[in-house]
Design a protein around this motif. Structure first.
Motif, PDB file in Angstrom:
ATOM      1  N   LEU A  84       0.844  -1.191   0.000  1.00  0.00           N
ATOM      2  CA  LEU A  84       0.000   0.000   0.000  1.00  0.00           C
ATOM      3  C   LEU A  84       0.883   1.246   0.000  1.00  0.00           C
ATOM      4  N   ASP A 156      -5.555   2.210  -0.522  1.00  0.00           N
ATOM      5  CA  ASP A 156      -6.337   1.473   0.489  1.00  0.00           C
ATOM      6  C   ASP A 156      -6.548   0.037   0.042  1.00  0.00           C
ATOM      7  N   SER A 157      -7.032  -0.766   0.976  1.00  0.00           N
ATOM      8  CA  SER A 157      -7.239  -2.188   0.693  1.00  0.00           C
ATOM      9  C   SER A 157      -8.336  -2.414  -0.328  1.00  0.00           C
TER      10      SER A 157
END
Length: 699
Positions: A84, A156-157
């Protein structure tokens, strides 16, 4: 004359070795993934060796250190599908003084990055396995980018979740297009993703250190690399001349194992079924062993699976480069065999009955490698085998058969002995320099032919392609600089550097532990006209049309490759070639009407389009249509050519294949360029004869 042995082995491993009994690797606890004193010593020594001996001078400043960090992150996460943005920001902060850390052998940041990487792999694999439990809609219009279009890291995930959704869909669809049932696909992909995590967990401290140090060395130059003690042992095995295997040079490309080249005399090349650029996606043992999916495996692990004893069978599942990422995998079987010097020996044949030269014959000498039996020579055997000795004998035979010219075929020849490149040139020139070698300290040595006289003084041409490298380029460049013959084909590979292996322990007297070895670029080849063979390779006098569709190939495709440059020319007497423009026009007119060249040109064009693809459709009907259209175009062009030559095409998808008929088909395709090069040479012979003054008749 000094003897140097070099081979074209960029970031690859030569599969010529029998497999030793391998210990089953176990997961390494995170608590053990920290640098040890041996890593620190190795890093310090590597720094000093690079600064003193590398051909490209190292400037270990903050800019270079940042490039090392970027290269390391790229090595771990080339598609930006694990880290990330916040991870990378933390790494960059921790690496602000990486230049100083490298000088001290401080490797904490490298190991810190890897520990985070391992945790991120676990997260992504868990997500991929969860996705496999659901269903996929392959009717929607969307695509998967296998090369990131956005250079930024995911913030972000959720962004990574969507990227992985498309990745899993693409993996699933690729297997579905190969007619695998959904249940088998889910099982295979589950093993693939679980295997990815398992292999990352098996990385020990030495593996992490080697990965980071190679990011360091390859930021400097692509052919310099660090080898841990285990890797050094494998390299020693691979460079021996008489071992068993399939005979292929492989490289890692993202998550795939790619065929870089095949070795003359090896089962891979002899089969005619494995080609440069093919991706190995599965490996199985014996005639009926289970096929193991090897996508995402480390190169070393794939190598271990392919290796085996002489006479044993290995089955490979391949994705053809011609089919691209949308293609179907094919399975082939190979019998591992011993690769001997005589299997790489030069061979000859005669081309005759060509339309542009009735009654004229051209002798063709195929040279798959520049070989020399150093062991036999060292033992005092005066009849040791070598390229030059074999070619001299073949020339004598061809001249006795009345050939009008000789064509040297160097296509696919990746190099070999420098001494042989020099002495082979001497068969066609009287005496004089052949190649210049400049070392890291600026000293220039000249390798020269000192044997007076020539073995052949008649019309000569040299056929090269994109895979002709190193020694092939030295020979072709010398023939071109002397104006001794025509160079025909494609621009060559462009490998103009020399590497040597350095044992790091020699710089740390009394060190008990093995610190590994450094494969170091320490010199560069220059033509006798002063230009380098590096990067640009050798530009043919007459290009074949396939060259127009070459993207970035060979040395030109490698990051941080040394630039082309020049030094002072050597003292030599060259002769300019005349009539090249006319010969080029005559060849172009023939090629425009030739179904064989139409096929080869369309193949090259298709390859270029595939190489330029950065994304694929996730719509099944669209993918199937594209796949079928590509296969149909490929087959139609090939069938049209074969029928024009009076050959019945072989159905390569049939359950039972006539291997003899298939061999005839392959040889006919291989002869397309040879026959045209022979026609060009005949045109040159006729042009030269037309220029000779007519004899005056006297009473």
């Amino acid at each position: 004359m000094k003897q140097r042995l070099f081979r074209f082995l960029p970031v690859a491993m030569l599969l010529l070795a029998a497999s030793a009994a391998l210990a089953v690797p176990h997961p390494i606890p995170l608590s053990e993934l920290f640098p040890n004193p041996g890593h620190t010593k190795s890093a310090i020594v590597i720094n000093k060796v690079l600064e003193r001996y590398h051909y490209r001078k190292v400037n270990l400043d903050k800019t270079f250190a940042r490039q090392v960090l970027d290269k390391y992150l790229e090595a771990l996460d080339p598609n930006r599908s694990f880290f990330l943005a916040r991870d990378v920001e933390r790494f960059e902060n921790g690496a602000r003084h990486l230049d100083d850390s490298l000088r001290r052998g401080d490797l904490d940041i490298a190991f810190d990055i890897f520990r985070v990487y391992r945790m991120r792999v676990d997260e992504r694999v868990a997500h991929a396995l969860k996705l496999l439990e659901g269903t996929f809609d392959f009717t929607r219009t969307e695509s998967y980018a296998f090369e990131p279009a956005d250079p930024r890291w995911a913030t972000d995930s959720a962004t990574l979740d969507d990227l992985w959704r498309k990745r899993v869909m693409n993996d699933f669809l690729t297997l579905r297009l190969a007619d695998k049932p959904d249940a088998e696909i889910r099982e295979r992909l589950q093993k693939r993703y679980e295997g990815l995590a398992r292999r990352i967990h098996q990385f020990d401290g030495d593996d992490v250190f080697q990965t980071f140090m190679n990011a360091y060395t390859q930021t400097l130059e692509p052919h310099t690399s660090f080898m841990s003690p285990d890797t050094s042992e494998n390299f020693d095995i691979s460079m021996k001349l008489s071992l068993e295997g399939i005979g292929a040079v492989l490289r890692g490309d993202n998550e795939y194992t790619v065929v870089q080249s095949t070795v003359p005399g090896g089962p891979a090349r002899d089969s005619g079924q494995i080609h440069t650029g093919d991706q190995i996606v599965g490996v199985a043992q014996g005639l009926d062993g289970p096929m193991e999916d090897v996508v995402g495996w480390r190169l070393e692990d794939v190598v271990d699976k392919i290796r085996g004893p002489k006479g044993s069978v290995v089955r490979l599942q391949l994705l053809s480069k011609a089919s691209g990422s949308t293609g179907r995998a094919r399975e082939i079987s190979l019998v591992r065999n011993e690769i001997k010097l005589e299997d790489q020996a030069a061979k000859s044949f005669v081309v005759e009955d060509l339309a542009n030269g009735p009654g004229l014959k051209i002798g063709v000498v195929e040279i798959p490698a520049f070989y020399r039996d150093f062991a036999a020579e060292g033992s005092g055997n005066r009849d040791f085998r070598s390229t030059t000795r074999d070619v001299r004998r073949l020339i004598d035979d061809l001249v006795a058969r009345g050939v009008a010219g000789i064509l040297i075929d160097l296509r696919g020849n990746g190099g070999g002995s420098l001494a042989e490149a020099t002495s082979l040139t001497g068969l066609f020139i009287d005496t004089g320099p052949v190649v210049q070698v400049k070392d890291a300290f600026g000293k220039v040595d000249i390798e020269a032919d000192t044997d007076a006289g020539v073995a052949y003084s008649g019309p000569l041409a040299v056929l090269v392609d994109r895979d002709s490298a190193s020694a092939s380029e030295i020979f072709a460049a010398a023939i071109q600089d002397y104006g001794r013959g025509l160079i025909i084909g494609e621009p060559t590979f462009g490998k103009g550097t020399v590497q040597t292996l350095i044992d790091l322990n020699r710089y740390v007297p009394g060190e008990a532990n093995d610190l590994g070895r450094l494969r170091l670029t320490m010199a560069e080849f220059f033509r006798i006209n002063g230009g380098s063979t590096q990067l640009r390779g050798v530009e043919p006098d007459i290009r074949f049309p396939s060259a127009e569709y070459l993207k970035e190939h060979g040395e030109r495709s490698l990051d941080n490759a040394l630039p082309w440059t020049r030094i002072q020319a050597a003292a030599y007497q060259g002769n300019g070639l005349v009539g090249v423009d006319l010969l080029t026009r005559q060849s172009a007119e023939r090629i425009a009407r030739d179904s064989g060249f139409k096929m080869l040109t369309e193949r090259s064009k298709m390859m270029r389009e595939i190489e330029e693809q950065t994304q694929v459709s996730l719509r099944e009907t669209e993918r199937r249509t594209a796949d079928e259209q590509r296969e149909r175009a490929f087959k139609n062009d090939q069938d049209s050519f074969l029928r024009a030559r009076g050959i019945t095409p072989v159905d390569e998808d049939a359950e039972q294949i006539d291997e003899d008929a298939l061999d005839v088909q392959r040889k006919a395709i291989a002869r397309i360029e040879v026959d045209e090069a022979a026609r060009i040479l005949i045109d040159g012979v006729l042009l030269e004869r037309a220029k000779r003054p007519m004899a005056v008749m006297r009473d």
